[in-house]
Scaffold this motif. Structure first.
Motif, PDB file in Angstrom:
ATOM      1  N   ALA A 265       0.844  -1.193   0.000  1.00 32.49           N
ATOM      2  CA  ALA A 265       0.000   0.000   0.000  1.00 32.49           C
ATOM      3  C   ALA A 265       0.879   1.242   0.000  1.00 32.49           C
ATOM      4  O   ALA A 265       1.867   1.313   0.735  1.00 32.49           O
ATOM      5  CB  ALA A 265      -0.928   0.030   1.209  1.00 32.49           C
ATOM      6  N   CYS A 266       0.509   2.196  -0.836  1.00 34.17           N
ATOM      7  CA  CYS A 266       1.113   3.526  -0.799  1.00 34.17           C
ATOM      8  C   CYS A 266      -0.042   4.504  -0.731  1.00 34.17           C
ATOM      9  O   CYS A 266      -0.762   4.695  -1.717  1.00 34.17           O
ATOM     10  CB  CYS A 266       1.975   3.775  -2.030  1.00 34.17           C
ATOM     11  N   THR A 267      -0.249   5.079   0.432  1.00 38.47           N
ATOM     12  CA  THR A 267      -1.384   5.962   0.685  1.00 38.47           C
ATOM     13  C   THR A 267      -0.904   7.401   0.774  1.00 38.47           C
ATOM     14  O   THR A 267       0.008   7.701   1.550  1.00 38.47           O
ATOM     15  CB  THR A 267      -2.104   5.562   1.983  1.00 38.47           C
ATOM     16  N   ILE A 268      -1.532   8.274  -0.017  1.00 44.18           N
ATOM     17  CA  ILE A 268      -1.146   9.680  -0.090  1.00 44.18           C
ATOM     18  C   ILE A 268      -2.370  10.540   0.195  1.00 44.18           C
ATOM     19  O   ILE A 268      -3.443  10.303  -0.360  1.00 44.18           O
ATOM     20  CB  ILE A 268      -0.594  10.042  -1.481  1.00 44.18           C
ATOM     21  N   ALA A 269      -2.201  11.556   1.035  1.00 46.75           N
ATOM     22  CA  ALA A 269      -3.264  12.522   1.309  1.00 46.75           C
ATOM     23  C   ALA A 269      -2.879  13.879   0.729  1.00 46.75           C
ATOM     24  O   ALA A 269      -1.766  14.372   0.977  1.00 46.75           O
ATOM     25  CB  ALA A 269      -3.515  12.651   2.804  1.00 46.75           C
ATOM     26  N   CYS A 270      -3.789  14.453  -0.051  1.00 46.77           N
ATOM     27  CA  CYS A 270      -3.609  15.778  -0.660  1.00 46.77           C
ATOM     28  C   CYS A 270      -4.951  16.503  -0.654  1.00 46.77           C
ATOM     29  O   CYS A 270      -5.996  15.891  -0.481  1.00 46.77           O
ATOM     30  CB  CYS A 270      -3.148  15.672  -2.118  1.00 46.77           C
ATOM     31  N   ARG A 271      -4.923  17.785  -0.906  1.00 48.23           N
ATOM     32  CA  ARG A 271      -6.169  18.521  -1.097  1.00 48.23           C
ATOM     33  C   ARG A 271      -6.833  18.125  -2.411  1.00 48.23           C
ATOM     34  O   ARG A 271      -8.055  18.124  -2.512  1.00 48.23           O
ATOM     35  CB  ARG A 271      -5.889  20.026  -1.108  1.00 48.23           C
ATOM     36  N   SER A 272      -6.040  17.816  -3.419  1.00 46.21           N
ATOM     37  CA  SER A 272      -6.542  17.481  -4.744  1.00 46.21           C
ATOM     38  C   SER A 272      -6.682  15.973  -4.911  1.00 46.21           C
ATOM     39  O   SER A 272      -5.736  15.216  -4.649  1.00 46.21           O
ATOM     40  CB  SER A 272      -5.584  18.030  -5.815  1.00 46.21           C
ATOM     41  N   GLY A 273      -7.854  15.531  -5.379  1.00 42.26           N
ATOM     42  CA  GLY A 273      -8.048  14.111  -5.625  1.00 42.26           C
ATOM     43  C   GLY A 273      -7.175  13.598  -6.750  1.00 42.26           C
ATOM     44  O   GLY A 273      -6.593  12.514  -6.649  1.00 42.26           O
ATOM     45  N   ALA A 274      -7.087  14.355  -7.827  1.00 41.76           N
ATOM     46  CA  ALA A 274      -6.254  13.940  -8.960  1.00 41.76           C
ATOM     47  C   ALA A 274      -4.800  13.810  -8.546  1.00 41.76           C
ATOM     48  O   ALA A 274      -4.107  12.850  -8.910  1.00 41.76           O
ATOM     49  CB  ALA A 274      -6.393  14.942 -10.110  1.00 41.76           C
ATOM     50  N   LEU A 275      -4.324  14.770  -7.769  1.00 40.45           N
ATOM     51  CA  LEU A 275      -2.919  14.771  -7.368  1.00 40.45           C
ATOM     52  C   LEU A 275      -2.600  13.644  -6.398  1.00 40.45           C
ATOM     53  O   LEU A 275      -1.569  12.966  -6.530  1.00 40.45           O
ATOM     54  CB  LEU A 275      -2.564  16.128  -6.749  1.00 40.45           C
ATOM     55  N   ALA A 276      -3.469  13.404  -5.422  1.00 35.44           N
ATOM     56  CA  ALA A 276      -3.242  12.302  -4.483  1.00 35.44           C
ATOM     57  C   ALA A 276      -3.187  10.968  -5.220  1.00 35.44           C
ATOM     58  O   ALA A 276      -2.341  10.113  -4.927  1.00 35.44           O
ATOM     59  CB  ALA A 276      -4.336  12.280  -3.420  1.00 35.44           C
ATOM     60  N   ASP A 277      -4.071  10.793  -6.183  1.00 38.83           N
ATOM     61  CA  ASP A 277      -4.122   9.549  -6.942  1.00 38.83           C
ATOM     62  C   ASP A 277      -2.858   9.361  -7.783  1.00 38.83           C
ATOM     63  O   ASP A 277      -2.239   8.287  -7.786  1.00 38.83           O
ATOM     64  CB  ASP A 277      -5.358   9.573  -7.838  1.00 38.83           C
ATOM     65  N   ALA A 278      -2.462  10.411  -8.495  1.00 43.27           N
ATOM     66  CA  ALA A 278      -1.270  10.313  -9.348  1.00 43.27           C
ATOM     67  C   ALA A 278      -0.007  10.093  -8.512  1.00 43.27           C
ATOM     68  O   ALA A 278       0.853   9.279  -8.875  1.00 43.27           O
ATOM     69  CB  ALA A 278      -1.128  11.578 -10.192  1.00 43.27           C
ATOM     70  N   TYR A 279       0.123  10.805  -7.396  1.00 42.71           N
ATOM     71  CA  TYR A 279       1.293  10.621  -6.529  1.00 42.71           C
ATOM     72  C   TYR A 279       1.313   9.212  -5.918  1.00 42.71           C
ATOM     73  O   TYR A 279       2.380   8.602  -5.797  1.00 42.71           O
ATOM     74  CB  TYR A 279       1.301  11.647  -5.406  1.00 42.71           C
TER      75      TYR A 279
END
Length: 238
Positions: free
Chosen positions: A174-188
């Motif tokens: 698992a690589c879980t990323i939290a961002c304000r942007s959904g697109a950015l969190a998904d891509a990262y």
């Protein structure tokens, strides 16, 4: 989710399969129908664009788009450019965000959670926790992110090299990323999951993630090793 705080339902259109929760007071059949309509709306935008620009679907590297394209297309393209991935690496997170914000605006719901294949976008009134699923890792379900209302709206996206159907070139559970942007969190999440080839790389990739100013928090799990950091509170459960 087995409580009276939320009313949940599922909405499916072609490959898009969303699980949605809204605060109980805001739930109605109108909410369900509106969600279904918005999924079709965004899917039609994407499908039409891809018919004319198939590289947007097929490329594993960033693809430039015109300034006059729909905002969801531009956000996916911009996220891919920052992460160094193809635009479709951002699709699930982008759709989750756009649907969540539309529902909040349309229904006036105080809480909305959209889950799209492991990618979450949420707006909360009270605190909630997200447990990180990591397949067969002994740490699966033991790492929990505490999401406070002031942290939201927020995207929490997870990519895995060992679980699920999405294309991955890495081996992280698992690589879980939290961002304000959904697109950015998904891509990262996709990009950094791709970089984890063995568990000894987890600390190094975690440090690399935390150098990105757009990233609020990260959890990387492979086998019995975890790397985590950022602004969100993390609870560990034995």
């Amino acid at each position: 989710m087995g409580n009276h705080r939320w009313k949940s339902f599922r909405s499916v259109y072609r490959e898009t399969d969303l699980w949605i929760a809204v605060d109980t007071e805001s739930y109605s059949e109108t909410t369900v129908n509106y969600t279904s309509d918005r999924i079709r709306y965004y899917r039609n935008i994407l499908d039409k664009y891809i018919r004319n620009h198939p590289e947007f679907r097929d490329s594993l590297v960033p693809v430039e788009t015109g300034k006059n394209t729909h905002r969801i297309i531009r956000e996916m393209s911009g996220a891919a450019r920052k992460a160094g991935t193809g635009p479709m690496s951002a699709v699930a997170g982008a759709i989750a965000e756009f649907i969540c914000k539309d529902l909040c605006k349309e229904s006036g719901a105080s809480e909305v959670i959209i889950e799209n294949g492991g990618d979450i976008f949420l707006k909360l009134k009270n605190q909630a926790t997200i447990s990180v699923y990591a397949g067969n890792s002994p740490l699966s379900g033991k790492i929990r992110l505490v999401i406070k209302p002031e942290d939201t709206p927020l995207s929490v996206c997870t990519s895995s090299g060992t679980t699920g159907h999405s294309l991955s070139f890495g081996n992280a559970d698992a690589c879980t990323i939290a961002c304000r942007s959904g697109a950015l969190a998904d891509a990262y999440a996709t990009a950094f999951c791709n970089e984890v080839k063995n568990k000894d790389m987890v600390p190094e990739i975690t440090e690399k993630v935390l150098q990105k100013p757009d990233i609020i928090s990260v959890v990387i799990i492979m086998d019995d090793k975890v790397g985590l950091g950022g602004k969100l509170t993390v609870n560990l459960h034995s």
